[in-house]
Design a protein around this motif. Structure first.
Motif, PDB file in Angstrom:
ATOM      1  N   GLY A 137      46.662  47.973  42.643  1.00 11.07           N
ATOM      2  CA  GLY A 137      46.663  48.133  41.469  1.00 11.07           C
ATOM      3  C   GLY A 137      48.120  48.029  40.881  1.00 11.07           C
ATOM      4  N   GLU A 138      48.754  47.309  40.031  1.00  7.09           N
ATOM      5  CA  GLU A 138      50.252  47.204  39.746  1.00  7.09           C
ATOM      6  C   GLU A 138      50.406  48.672  38.818  1.00  7.09           C
ATOM      7  OE1 GLU A 138      51.551  44.759  41.011  1.00  7.09           O
ATOM      8  OE2 GLU A 138      53.388  45.512  40.425  1.00  7.09           O
ATOM      9  N   ASP A 139      49.459  48.991  37.952  1.00  7.02           N
ATOM     10  CA  ASP A 139      49.994  50.058  37.326  1.00  7.02           C
ATOM     11  C   ASP A 139      49.785  51.386  37.820  1.00  7.02           C
ATOM     12  OD1 ASP A 139      50.296  48.477  35.015  1.00  7.02           O
ATOM     13  OD2 ASP A 139      48.203  48.437  34.303  1.00  7.02           O
ATOM     14  N   LEU A 140      49.123  51.674  38.870  1.00 12.68           N
ATOM     15  CA  LEU A 140      48.911  52.802  39.247  1.00 12.68           C
ATOM     16  C   LEU A 140      49.569  53.142  40.612  1.00 12.68           C
ATOM     17  CD1 LEU A 140      45.240  53.778  38.157  1.00 12.68           C
ATOM     18  CD2 LEU A 140      47.442  54.578  37.050  1.00 12.68           C
ATOM     19  N   THR A 147      52.046  38.017  36.444  1.00  5.61           N
ATOM     20  CA  THR A 147      52.214  37.474  37.987  1.00  5.61           C
ATOM     21  C   THR A 147      50.739  37.182  38.168  1.00  5.61           C
ATOM     22  OG1 THR A 147      53.881  38.929  38.387  1.00  5.61           O
ATOM     23  CG2 THR A 147      52.603  38.083  40.293  1.00  5.61           C
ATOM     24  N   ALA A 148      49.785  38.147  37.793  1.00  3.19           N
ATOM     25  CA  ALA A 148      48.432  37.706  38.084  1.00  3.19           C
ATOM     26  C   ALA A 148      47.969  36.496  37.822  1.00  3.19           C
ATOM     27  CB  ALA A 148      47.556  38.655  37.319  1.00  3.19           C
ATOM     28  N   SER A 149      48.142  36.074  36.323  1.00  7.15           N
ATOM     29  CA  SER A 149      47.747  34.710  35.959  1.00  7.15           C
ATOM     30  C   SER A 149      48.604  33.726  36.475  1.00  7.15           C
ATOM     31  CB  SER A 149      48.010  34.864  34.248  1.00  7.15           C
ATOM     32  OG  SER A 149      47.121  35.746  33.665  1.00  7.15           O
ATOM     33  N   PRO A 190      41.738  48.744  37.493  1.00 10.28           N
ATOM     34  CA  PRO A 190      40.865  48.131  36.383  1.00 10.28           C
ATOM     35  C   PRO A 190      41.011  46.560  36.312  1.00 10.28           C
ATOM     36  CG  PRO A 190      42.725  49.342  35.225  1.00 10.28           C
ATOM     37  CD  PRO A 190      42.842  49.619  36.645  1.00 10.28           C
ATOM     38  N   CYS A 191      42.010  46.207  36.688  1.00 11.42           N
ATOM     39  CA  CYS A 191      42.205  44.738  36.698  1.00 11.42           C
ATOM     40  C   CYS A 191      41.408  44.004  37.603  1.00 11.42           C
ATOM     41  CB  CYS A 191      43.772  44.567  37.129  1.00 11.42           C
ATOM     42  SG  CYS A 191      44.988  45.222  36.388  1.00 11.42           S
ATOM     43  N   ASN A 192      40.969  44.725  38.655  1.00 13.84           N
ATOM     44  CA  ASN A 192      40.022  43.899  39.735  1.00 13.84           C
ATOM     45  C   ASN A 192      38.598  44.381  39.457  1.00 13.84           C
ATOM     46  OD1 ASN A 192      42.472  42.921  40.607  1.00 13.84           O
ATOM     47  ND2 ASN A 192      41.761  43.386  42.820  1.00 13.84           N
ATOM     48  N   GLY A 207      40.276  43.730  33.603  1.00  9.33           N
ATOM     49  CA  GLY A 207      40.806  42.260  33.962  1.00  9.33           C
ATOM     50  C   GLY A 207      42.421  42.213  34.071  1.00  9.33           C
ATOM     51  N   ALA A 208      42.587  41.175  34.342  1.00 12.91           N
ATOM     52  CA  ALA A 208      44.167  40.824  34.641  1.00 12.91           C
ATOM     53  C   ALA A 208      44.804  41.101  33.383  1.00 12.91           C
ATOM     54  CB  ALA A 208      44.355  39.827  35.269  1.00 12.91           C
ATOM     55  N   CYS A 209      46.255  41.174  33.306  1.00 13.93           N
ATOM     56  CA  CYS A 209      46.810  41.122  32.182  1.00 13.93           C
ATOM     57  C   CYS A 209      46.825  39.622  31.339  1.00 13.93           C
ATOM     58  CB  CYS A 209      48.525  41.088  32.696  1.00 13.93           C
ATOM     59  SG  CYS A 209      48.918  42.877  33.025  1.00 13.93           S
ATOM     60  N   ASN A 210      46.724  39.526  30.147  1.00 14.02           N
ATOM     61  CA  ASN A 210      46.202  38.377  29.652  1.00 14.02           C
ATOM     62  C   ASN A 210      47.557  37.440  28.985  1.00 14.02           C
ATOM     63  OD1 ASN A 210      47.086  39.928  27.356  1.00 14.02           O
ATOM     64  ND2 ASN A 210      44.840  40.593  27.049  1.00 14.02           N
ATOM     65  N   ASN A 248      42.683  39.482  41.862  1.00 15.93           N
ATOM     66  CA  ASN A 248      42.765  39.673  40.511  1.00 15.93           C
ATOM     67  C   ASN A 248      44.269  39.905  40.129  1.00 15.93           C
ATOM     68  OD1 ASN A 248      42.154  38.224  38.247  1.00 15.93           O
ATOM     69  ND2 ASN A 248      41.382  40.222  37.263  1.00 15.93           N
ATOM     70  N   CYS A 249      44.437  41.491  40.371  1.00 11.96           N
ATOM     71  CA  CYS A 249      45.853  41.875  40.047  1.00 11.96           C
ATOM     72  C   CYS A 249      47.112  41.411  40.869  1.00 11.96           C
ATOM     73  CB  CYS A 249      45.798  43.573  40.217  1.00 11.96           C
ATOM     74  SG  CYS A 249      47.172  44.443  39.301  1.00 11.96           S
ATOM     75  N   ASP A 250      48.342  41.329  40.352  1.00 12.90           N
ATOM     76  CA  ASP A 250      49.401  40.884  40.818  1.00 12.90           C
ATOM     77  C   ASP A 250      49.327  40.617  42.292  1.00 12.90           C
ATOM     78  OD1 ASP A 250      49.944  41.332  38.224  1.00 12.90           O
ATOM     79  OD2 ASP A 250      51.959  41.892  38.767  1.00 12.90           O
ATOM     80  N   LYS A 251      49.509  41.542  42.963  1.00  9.00           N
ATOM     81  CA  LYS A 251      49.705  41.436  44.524  1.00  9.00           C
ATOM     82  C   LYS A 251      48.090  41.274  45.242  1.00  9.00           C
ATOM     83  CE  LYS A 251      53.757  42.347  43.264  1.00  9.00           C
ATOM     84  NZ  LYS A 251      53.475  42.681  42.023  1.00  9.00           N
TER      85      LYS A 251
HETATM   86 FE1  FES Z   1      47.053  44.183  37.009  1.00  9.69          FE
HETATM   87 FE2  FES Z   1      48.806  43.306  35.307  1.00  9.69          FE
HETATM   88  S1  FES Z   1      48.716  45.176  35.968  1.00  9.69           S
HETATM   89  S2  FES Z   1      47.330  42.072  36.334  1.00  9.69           S
END
Ligand code: FES
Length: 574
Positions: free
Chosen positions: A83-86, A198-200, A51-53, A191-194, A119-122
């Motif tokens: 996706g960092e979370d999944l 790491t994404a921001s 979902p971040c992307n 969207g990315a973590c606000n 967008n997401c971290d990696k």
């Molecule tokens: Fe995707 Fe933080 S988990 S940007």
């Protein structure tokens, strides 16, 4: 436009040229491959698994418009989405796979330039690593931070507040309905973590490196400016092809020095240390762990955003985004670096606003001396990092007895065991979680405070590990210990009760055991058996570098100039 790489595919009146032109026409692209139009790849990592992307989907359409309006041929292609979370055990395991995918796609197809959508971290460092090695004109666009969630009337940051709420839950202070409400509010919005995760961090660091258009790295997800920016980027990358402006011409040592200083000024993620080193090595810039420490020494923390501060990334965008941050850093920056933005850095900084809101003026920072420190010693001979701005100051000099958890399963099984011999002075040691150990170096480093201590009011303890930690996390956590335990590092030789000494001011982390004791333990040590005997995880574990070298694969680190000997800029037709 003349001299285009893609003409090697599309020129020629023979049946091969005809085949290539027909193949592109069959994709219904806008443009004419028979003309000298640059072909621009749009590498899109949008995915419903991530979902971040997802905000990238509508940005891709705008990039296409911009490319076409500028006379290019836009060609969108999907990439794996990290996706960092999944993703388990860690999206980091696949950063280098994404890099390979991007590099080889750019190498193998008739592309003249590329816009990376990540967008997401990696996804950001993975895409950039690949594009750096392919060395085609490149612009990065990120999808922005997701809207803030609200819980019990409070705005909560993605990532930063979840561990705190989990601690509250384990201490019995959050009931079932409240816990369900936390899930509901965190599940709203894409969207990315606000927070300054790491994404921001990677978005802002990439803008500082000159790989994004100025001011773009903090535009929130769904903001109409994002679409406008994406359209602009599509047009700009066509110009970059004409200028032959490639990553290898932008990513100089001064550019990396600027990016490291920005990393400190924004209170960025420790993960960026690994990614920046990996990126630098790909262009032959010898960025070392100690450079991260040294370059931060005179940098003020200017951005009051979680976890080092209190605001969110949206607030920084309102305050002027990265140009406003860099304007405050101006005396510390090299302003002669070039980027993908058509304006000079000096002109960009002249136009940036004065500090307001969550952006502090240089003379009134949140703290000074950098936000990430490097420590070394008998426990980490090759170094480790600690995010000092997210740590408890009183714990930055601490000696305490170790409790050792051998891997994440052991940690989960025992951390809340009432019989665990632990108090606030204990040093929680987590082993077996480095690049080789899992493999992939998951973000397991923020070892939870034992529930019994949370209930007693303990909010932080010293933790030491070869894992990484989310950029949204906080606490006195020594991370990326190298060499990691799985390859024989001293971390794997720690026993319960050993005294661990941390002194961040002195840059030390030591295991206080009798002389010769570590050698005796090492003589009895055997490497852990690998659970991964095939496929990508096996290849990764065989070739991944340690954290101070960027966790790149050893066969990918050739600098761009060397690598290009093997990738001629013009590839002959088959
Ligand atoms: Fe995707 Fe933080 S988990 S940007």
């Amino acid at each position: 436009m003349t001299g285009l790489r893609s003409r090697a595919w599309f020129d020629g009146d023979d049946e091969v040229g005809l085949l290539h032109r027909a193949a592109l026409r069959a994709s219904n692209v806008v443009g004419d491959p028979a003309q000298d139009q640059p072909v621009i790849g749009i590498a899109n990592s949008a995915s419903e698994l991530n979902p971040c992307n997802l905000p990238l989907t509508r940005l891709a359409a705008a990039v296409k418009q911009g490319v076409a309006q500028a006379g290019g041929i836009p060609v969108e292609f999907p990439t794996i989405s990290l996706g960092e979370d999944l993703m388990k055990p860690s999206a980091m395991l696949y950063r280098n796979l994404l890099a390979i995918e991007i590099e080889e796609t750019l190498r193998a197809y008739p592309l003249d330039g590329v816009v990376l959508l990540a967008n997401c971290d990696k996804t950001v460092p993975g895409a950039l690593l690949g594009a750096i090695s392919a060395d085609l004109p490149t612009i990065l666009i990120t999808g922005g931070a997701r809207p803030p969630a609200r819980f019990h009337g409070q705005r909560i940051g993605t990532g930063t507040d979840r561990p705190r709420l989990w601690d509250e839950r384990r201490a019995g202070r959050l009931d079932d309905p409240a816990w369900t409400e936390v899930e509901r509010v965190l599940g709203a919005g894409q969207g990315a973590c606000n927070t300054m995760g790491t994404a921001s961090t990677m978005a802002m660091v990439s803008e500082a490196l000159g790989l994004m258009l100025s001011g773009s790295s903090t535009i929130p997800a769904g903001d109409p400016r994002g679409v406008e920016l994406a359209r602009h980027a599509g047009g700009r990358v066509v110009e970059l092809v004409g200028e032959d402006r490639r990553p290898s011409t932008l990513l100089t040592r001064p550019a990396f020095a600027n990016a490291v200083r920005v990393l400190h000024a924004i209170g960025g993620s420790t993960n960026a240390v690994i990614h920046l080193i990996a990126m630098a090595r790909r262009v032959g810039v010898d960025l070392q762990l100690d450079d991260i420490d040294r370059l931060g020494g005179d940098v003020p923390l200017l951005v009051d955003v979680e976890p080092s501060g209190t605001g969110l990334v949206q607030d920084l965008d309102v305050a002027g985004g990265l140009p406003a941050v860099m304007r405050q850093l101006r005396p510390l920056l090299d302003q002669d670096v070039a980027g993908v933005d058509p304006r000079s850095l000096s002109d960009i900084l002249d136009a940036a606003p004065e500090p307001s809101g969550v952006l502090r003026p240089r003379h009134a920072p949140l703290r000074t001396g950098g936000v990430i420190s490097v420590v070394r010693g008998s426990l980490a001979p090759d170094g480790a990092v600690i995010k000092t701005s997210a740590a408890t100051p009183a714990l930055l000099r601490h000696t305490g007895p170790a409790i050792v958890f051998h891997g994440y399963a052991d940690l989960r099984a025992r951390i809340d065991d009432p019989s665990l011999t632990v108090d606030a002075d204990t040093v929680l040691v987590l082993t077996g979680c480095g690049p080789v150990g899992v493999p992939g170096m998951p973000e397991w480093g923020m070892v939870p405070i034992p529930a019994r201590l949370v209930a007693a009011g303990v909010r932080d303890m010293v933790r030491v590990t070869d894992a990484r930690m989310s950029g949204t996390s906080f606490g006195t956590v020594v991370l990326h210990v190298a060499p990691e335990s799985a390859v024989g590092g001293p971390l794997g030789l720690v026993h319960d009760g050993d005294l661990v000494s941390l002194d961040v001011t002195e840059g030390r982390i030591d295991l206080l055991v009798e002389p010769g004791e570590l050698d005796r333990r090492r003589a009895c040590w055997t490497p852990p058996a690998s659970e991964h005997l095939r496929g990508w995880p096996a290849l990764y574990a065989q070739h991944v570098n340690q954290a101070p070298d960027g966790c790149d694969l050893d066969f990918l680190t050739a600098p761009t100039s060397e690598h290009r000997r093997f990738i001629p800029p013009v590839i002959g037709r088959s």
